[in-house]
Design a protein around this motif. Structure first.
Motif, PDB file in Angstrom:
ATOM      1  N   LEU A 378     -40.367 -55.650  -1.177  1.00  0.00           N
ATOM      2  CA  LEU A 378     -40.024 -56.197   0.130  1.00  0.00           C
ATOM      3  C   LEU A 378     -38.556 -55.966   0.458  1.00  0.00           C
ATOM      4  N   ALA A 379     -37.684 -56.105  -0.535  1.00  0.00           N
ATOM      5  CA  ALA A 379     -36.254 -55.879  -0.302  1.00  0.00           C
ATOM      6  C   ALA A 379     -35.991 -54.432   0.104  1.00  0.00           C
ATOM      7  N   ALA A 380     -36.675 -53.492  -0.557  1.00  0.00           N
ATOM      8  CA  ALA A 380     -36.488 -52.080  -0.223  1.00  0.00           C
ATOM      9  C   ALA A 380     -36.977 -51.785   1.195  1.00  0.00           C
ATOM     10  N   MET A 381     -38.147 -52.334   1.559  1.00  0.00           N
ATOM     11  CA  MET A 381     -38.671 -52.093   2.902  1.00  0.00           C
ATOM     12  C   MET A 381     -37.813 -52.767   3.962  1.00  0.00           C
ATOM     13  N   LEU A 382     -37.322 -53.967   3.669  1.00  0.00           N
ATOM     14  CA  LEU A 382     -36.473 -54.671   4.626  1.00  0.00           C
ATOM     15  C   LEU A 382     -35.150 -53.937   4.827  1.00  0.00           C
ATOM     16  N   ASN A 383     -34.596 -53.408   3.752  1.00  0.00           N
ATOM     17  CA  ASN A 383     -33.358 -52.647   3.854  1.00  0.00           C
ATOM     18  C   ASN A 383     -33.572 -51.383   4.696  1.00  0.00           C
ATOM     19  N   THR A 384     -34.729 -50.713   4.500  1.00  0.00           N
ATOM     20  CA  THR A 384     -35.044 -49.533   5.306  1.00  0.00           C
ATOM     21  C   THR A 384     -35.171 -49.896   6.772  1.00  0.00           C
ATOM     22  N   SER A 385     -35.842 -51.009   7.060  1.00  0.00           N
ATOM     23  CA  SER A 385     -36.016 -51.442   8.441  1.00  0.00           C
ATOM     24  C   SER A 385     -34.672 -51.724   9.101  1.00  0.00           C
ATOM     25  N   ARG A 386     -33.789 -52.386   8.378  1.00  0.00           N
ATOM     26  CA  ARG A 386     -32.467 -52.691   8.938  1.00  0.00           C
ATOM     27  C   ARG A 386     -31.646 -51.422   9.148  1.00  0.00           C
ATOM     28  N   THR A 387     -31.711 -50.509   8.184  1.00  0.00           N
ATOM     29  CA  THR A 387     -30.934 -49.275   8.285  1.00  0.00           C
ATOM     30  C   THR A 387     -31.371 -48.438   9.480  1.00  0.00           C
ATOM     31  N   LEU A 388     -32.676 -48.423   9.741  1.00  0.00           N
ATOM     32  CA  LEU A 388     -33.206 -47.644  10.857  1.00  0.00           C
ATOM     33  C   LEU A 388     -33.131 -48.396  12.180  1.00  0.00           C
ATOM     34  N   GLY A 389     -32.617 -49.616  12.142  1.00  0.00           N
ATOM     35  CA  GLY A 389     -32.501 -50.402  13.357  1.00  0.00           C
ATOM     36  C   GLY A 389     -33.825 -50.881  13.901  1.00  0.00           C
ATOM     37  N   LEU A 390     -34.766 -51.149  13.000  1.00  0.00           N
ATOM     38  CA  LEU A 390     -36.111 -51.543  13.425  1.00  0.00           C
ATOM     39  C   LEU A 390     -36.376 -53.033  13.294  1.00  0.00           C
ATOM     40  N   GLY A 391     -35.349 -53.824  13.007  1.00  0.00           N
ATOM     41  CA  GLY A 391     -35.525 -55.260  12.964  1.00  0.00           C
ATOM     42  C   GLY A 391     -35.300 -55.848  11.588  1.00  0.00           C
ATOM     43  N   HIS A 392     -35.279 -57.187  11.562  1.00  0.00           N
ATOM     44  CA  HIS A 392     -34.984 -57.910  10.323  1.00  0.00           C
ATOM     45  C   HIS A 392     -36.146 -58.788   9.872  1.00  0.00           C
ATOM     46  N   ALA A 393     -37.292 -58.655  10.498  1.00  0.00           N
ATOM     47  CA  ALA A 393     -38.443 -59.472  10.109  1.00  0.00           C
ATOM     48  C   ALA A 393     -38.969 -59.034   8.747  1.00  0.00           C
ATOM     49  N   LEU A 394     -39.516 -60.015   8.020  1.00  0.00           N
ATOM     50  CA  LEU A 394     -40.068 -59.703   6.710  1.00  0.00           C
ATOM     51  C   LEU A 394     -41.253 -58.755   6.877  1.00  0.00           C
ATOM     52  N   PRO A 395     -41.217 -57.584   6.229  1.00  0.00           N
ATOM     53  CA  PRO A 395     -42.280 -56.588   6.444  1.00  0.00           C
ATOM     54  C   PRO A 395     -43.596 -57.001   5.795  1.00  0.00           C
ATOM     55  N   GLU A 396     -44.660 -56.381   6.285  1.00  0.00           N
ATOM     56  CA  GLU A 396     -45.988 -56.511   5.682  1.00  0.00           C
ATOM     57  C   GLU A 396     -46.418 -55.124   5.240  1.00  0.00           C
ATOM     58  N   ALA A 397     -47.000 -55.014   4.057  1.00  0.00           N
ATOM     59  CA  ALA A 397     -47.329 -53.695   3.521  1.00  0.00           C
ATOM     60  C   ALA A 397     -48.691 -53.703   2.852  1.00  0.00           C
ATOM     61  N   ALA A 398     -49.378 -52.578   2.983  1.00  0.00           N
ATOM     62  CA  ALA A 398     -50.626 -52.316   2.250  1.00  0.00           C
ATOM     63  C   ALA A 398     -50.457 -50.955   1.591  1.00  0.00           C
TER      64      ALA A 398
END
Length: 452
Positions: A378-398
């Motif tokens: 989750l930390a890796a996905m959240l960091n990617t989301s923030r870096t790409l400017g796609l938001g700070h919400a906790l991601p959901e993954a499958a």
């Protein structure tokens, strides 16, 4: 059968002495002066190689290898052909604690075998074991398959230890009935594909044994392995009684040439203990303890220890009231219902920030592994989301792996908490499973209305 007296209700392992605890690089530095590299393989095997590894300190052995830890141990077993017991965990983590209890009861110590890379010295894996003297003048080694190693090496070592043991013992925790077949399928495949010289497995259920009896029969089918299932064990003394009595009976059968035919199944036939001459013959093959550590059978009540040894390894079975209280807790009820989904292998609720697990149900991976790796993902996905400017919400993954699906998702109305679920790919439909998980969000709405 002579065995150490193990009492108490909880699985609490004794704290090892300071001289048994490795302290990072210093533990490796302290062995350098005692470690010598043999000129060739034959010289290494000929010198002090009637046992696995070289003794380099108190309760510490080292084995230098040129391959991975699993194949290296297989080579040792094939060369030395030792007799030993391997204790393996399924949906529980009690094998090491049982070793600690056996060591304390026999007034010995838990020993470690450190497997290192030849020429580099870096640690590949660490195994724990205890040694018990027998009446035959030899030492019986009992390993835990719970190795300190990476995932691949840990699985390879567990397979090798069980496959080459004289008696393999499997402690089975609370496993949902619908997933028990999937959990044991890899083990059954390993037994068929081999190498698997072991012909004796003992299943010890720590919870209900009903489904495990049937599974034990299926596990041995077509493998040539005798699979025995004991009644449910709720105390460490019960677990050790089953292990030691089975070992003594096995050694007696081998010596007498009356071992059961390969592939036969035996379940639940552990109520009666041998007495008289039969008990005397059996005890000669059993681990021998110091006189103060012996627990006599019910047929011989004359000599008993004056005080029980201080070991409390195995948890008591939860009472009905405790189960009902847990069922009223929303998070516990949520995880329990998740564990009942088709194909669910293991599921855990954890704190995203700290990686600490809160509630778990199912088999392996255990709660610690699910929580730590779930938090990292989750930390890796959240960091990617923030870096790409796609938001700070906790991601959901499958995530789909070779034979499993992973689902990571925030827990509704519980900020900072998430679930990490593992599903068997052959039994679970990922799309359907995600929909079923989302529908369970209503449990927290019901809990909120109840409180109001």
């Amino acid at each position: 059968m002579n065995f150490p007296k193990i009492g108490g209700a909880g699985w609490t392992a004794p704290t090892p002495p300071d001289d048994q605890v490795a302290k990072g690089p210093d533990a490796w530095q302290s062995t350098r002066a005692q470690t010598q590299v043999a000129r060739d393989e034959e010289a290494y095997l000929e010198t002090e190689q009637k046992d696995i590894g070289r003794l380099v300190g108190d309760h510490l052995r080292e084995l230098f290898v040129t391959c991975d830890a699993g194949p290296a141990m297989q080579q040792q077993f094939e060369h030395l052909n030792p007799e030993f017991i391997a204790i393996h965990d399924v949906a529980t983590r009690t094998s090491r604690k049982l070793l600690a209890g056996i060591a304390a009861a026999s007034k010995g110590a838990v020993q470690r075998l450190v497997i290192r890379r030849q020429g580099y010295g870096n640690t590949l894996a660490t195994l724990e074991f205890v040694e018990l003297p027998t009446a035959e003048g030899q030492a019986l080694r009992i390993y835990s398959t719970e190795a300190d190693a990476d995932t691949t090496s840990r699985h390879a070592l567990a397979r090798t230890l069980l496959g080459f043991s004289t008696l393999g013992v499997i402690l089975v925790g609370d496993v949902p009935g619908h997933s028990i077949t999937g959990i044991f399928k890899p083990l059954h495949d390993d037994m068929i594909t081999g190498p698997w010289p072991n012909r004796n497995l003992l299943l010890l259920p720590l919870s209900t044994a009903n489904a495990l009896v049937t599974q034990g029969m299926e596990l041995g089918r077509g493998t040539g392995v005798n699979v025995r299932t004991t009644p449910q064990v709720a105390r460490p003394a019960d677990a050790w009684n089953f292990i030691s009595s089975t070992w003594g009976r096995l050694r007696q059968e081998i010596r007498a040439g009356t071992a059961p035919a390969a592939g036969s199944q035996s379940t639940g036939s552990y109520g009666a203990q041998p007495s008289g001459a039969a008990a005397t013959r059996q005890s000669s093959f059993a681990p021998q303890m110091a006189p103060g550590a012996l627990q006599r059978s019910a047929q011989d009540p004359v000599q008993r220890p004056t005080a029980p040894l201080p070991l409390r390894p195995m948890p008591s079975v939860p009472s009905r009231s405790s189960r009902e209280a847990a069922a009223r807790d929303p998070l516990t009820r949520y995880v329990q219902q998740l564990s009942e989904l088709t194909g669910m292998v293991s599921v855990c609720v954890f704190e995203v920030a700290s990686g600490n697990h809160l509630v778990h149900a199912g088999a392996s991976p255990g709660p610690e592994d699910l929580a730590i790796h779930g938090s990292d993902l989750l930390a890796a996905m959240l960091n990617t989301s923030r870096t790409l400017g796609l938001g700070h919400a906790l991601p959901e993954a499958a995530i789909t792996l070779g034979s499993h699906h992973l689902v990571l998702r925030a827990v509704p109305k519980h900020p900072g908490l998430a679930i990490h679920a593992v599903l068997d790919k052959t039994h679970a439909n990922l799309t359907l499973a995600r929909l079923q998980i989302m529908r369970m969000d209503a449990l927290f709405d019901e809990a909120g209305n109840t409180k109001l």
